[in-house]
Write a protein that holds these residues in place. Structure first.
Motif, PDB file in Angstrom:
ATOM      1  N   GLY A   1     -11.621   7.418  -4.324  1.00 54.04           N
ATOM      2  CA  GLY A   1     -10.969   6.490  -5.240  1.00 54.04           C
ATOM      3  C   GLY A   1      -9.541   6.150  -4.851  1.00 54.04           C
ATOM      4  O   GLY A   1      -8.733   5.795  -5.702  1.00 54.04           O
TER       5      GLY A   1
ATOM      6  N   ARG B   1      -5.027   1.801   2.495  1.00 54.45           N
ATOM      7  CA  ARG B   1      -5.806   0.840   3.282  1.00 54.45           C
ATOM      8  C   ARG B   1      -6.004   1.437   4.667  1.00 54.45           C
ATOM      9  O   ARG B   1      -5.040   1.879   5.296  1.00 54.45           O
ATOM     10  CB  ARG B   1      -5.060  -0.486   3.381  1.00 54.45           C
TER      11      ARG B   1
ATOM     12  N   LYS C   1     -12.351   5.476   6.294  1.00 49.27           N
ATOM     13  CA  LYS C   1     -12.460   4.386   5.318  1.00 49.27           C
ATOM     14  C   LYS C   1     -13.448   4.760   4.204  1.00 49.27           C
ATOM     15  O   LYS C   1     -13.171   4.559   3.020  1.00 49.27           O
ATOM     16  CB  LYS C   1     -12.887   3.110   6.029  1.00 49.27           C
TER      17      LYS C   1
ATOM     18  N   LYS D   1     -12.534   5.546   0.133  1.00 52.36           N
ATOM     19  CA  LYS D   1     -13.245   4.880  -0.965  1.00 52.36           C
ATOM     20  C   LYS D   1     -13.896   5.899  -1.895  1.00 52.36           C
ATOM     21  O   LYS D   1     -13.805   5.775  -3.117  1.00 52.36           O
ATOM     22  CB  LYS D   1     -14.296   3.916  -0.414  1.00 52.36           C
TER      23      LYS D   1
ATOM     24  N   HIS E   1      -0.730   2.870   4.622  1.00 51.70           N
ATOM     25  CA  HIS E   1      -1.481   1.922   5.438  1.00 51.70           C
ATOM     26  C   HIS E   1      -1.775   2.637   6.748  1.00 51.70           C
ATOM     27  O   HIS E   1      -0.855   3.028   7.463  1.00 51.70           O
ATOM     28  CB  HIS E   1      -0.671   0.652   5.673  1.00 51.70           C
TER      29      HIS E   1
ATOM     30  N   TYR F   1       0.844  -1.195   0.000  1.00 51.43           N
ATOM     31  CA  TYR F   1       0.000   0.000   0.000  1.00 51.43           C
ATOM     32  C   TYR F   1       0.877   1.242   0.000  1.00 51.43           C
ATOM     33  O   TYR F   1       1.911   1.263   0.654  1.00 51.43           O
ATOM     34  CB  TYR F   1      -0.902   0.048   1.243  1.00 51.43           C
TER      35      TYR F   1
ATOM     36  N   ALA G   1      -8.753   3.813  -2.389  1.00 47.60           N
ATOM     37  CA  ALA G   1      -8.675   2.513  -1.723  1.00 47.60           C
ATOM     38  C   ALA G   1      -8.129   1.428  -2.644  1.00 47.60           C
ATOM     39  O   ALA G   1      -8.343   1.461  -3.852  1.00 47.60           O
ATOM     40  CB  ALA G   1     -10.058   2.107  -1.211  1.00 47.60           C
ATOM     41  N   GLY G   2      -7.413   0.484  -2.052  1.00 48.60           N
ATOM     42  CA  GLY G   2      -6.974  -0.690  -2.792  1.00 48.60           C
ATOM     43  C   GLY G   2      -5.474  -0.856  -2.837  1.00 48.60           C
ATOM     44  O   GLY G   2      -4.719   0.016  -2.415  1.00 48.60           O
ATOM     45  N   PRO G   3      -5.031  -2.022  -3.338  1.00 47.03           N
ATOM     46  CA  PRO G   3      -3.595  -2.299  -3.442  1.00 47.03           C
ATOM     47  C   PRO G   3      -2.874  -1.192  -4.210  1.00 47.03           C
ATOM     48  O   PRO G   3      -3.384  -0.672  -5.197  1.00 47.03           O
ATOM     49  CB  PRO G   3      -3.554  -3.625  -4.198  1.00 47.03           C
TER      50      PRO G   3
ATOM     51  N   GLN H   1      -2.499   1.685  -3.181  1.00 51.90           N
ATOM     52  CA  GLN H   1      -3.057   2.982  -2.779  1.00 51.90           C
ATOM     53  C   GLN H   1      -3.146   3.069  -1.260  1.00 51.90           C
ATOM     54  O   GLN H   1      -2.120   3.096  -0.607  1.00 51.90           O
ATOM     55  CB  GLN H   1      -4.418   3.182  -3.443  1.00 51.90           C
TER      56      GLN H   1
END
Length: 109
Positions: A46, A54, A39, A43, A9, A6, A48-50, A52
């Motif tokens: 845009g 967490r 959280k 999201k 994190h 990430y 969120a995610g591997p 980026q």
């Protein structure tokens, strides 16, 4: 993409101590709602995610007297906060734009 899974994190302390405990607990400072807000915003933006961002829950991070606390890795940037306005600033300034929020730092240079 960074060397880390990430880019950022983020860990929110959600530790809850019994009433009357010697040390304070982040959960008593609305930490759960603030973690959920962060959280949700990550999201919505845009982020969120591997590769980026967490946002995770954590148990005691042992900075109770400085709390509530959130830490952003891999930098190891420690923040305290009061409300959604502070969380929003961390999300937009630090997580989205790479700018540390100096006023919320626990370990100020």
């Amino acid at each position: 993409m960074t060397d880390s899974f990430y880019k950022h994190h983020v860990f929110f302390c959600l530790n809850q101590r019994d009433p009357g405990a010697e040390r304070p607990s982040c959960a008593s400072c609305n930490a759960q709602a603030m973690q959920e807000y962060a959280k949700k915003r990550v999201k919505q933006l845009g982020l969120a995610g591997p590769g980026q961002v967490r946002v995770n829950k954590a148990g005691c991070l042992d900075r109770c007297e400085e709390g509530p606390v959130v830490v952003v890795y891999p930098e190891g940037t420690w923040y305290t906060y009061v409300d959604e306005t502070d969380i929003e600033e961390i999300v937009v300034s630090h997580l989205q734009n790479g700018q540390v929020v100096e006023r919320l730092l626990i370990d100020r240079p």
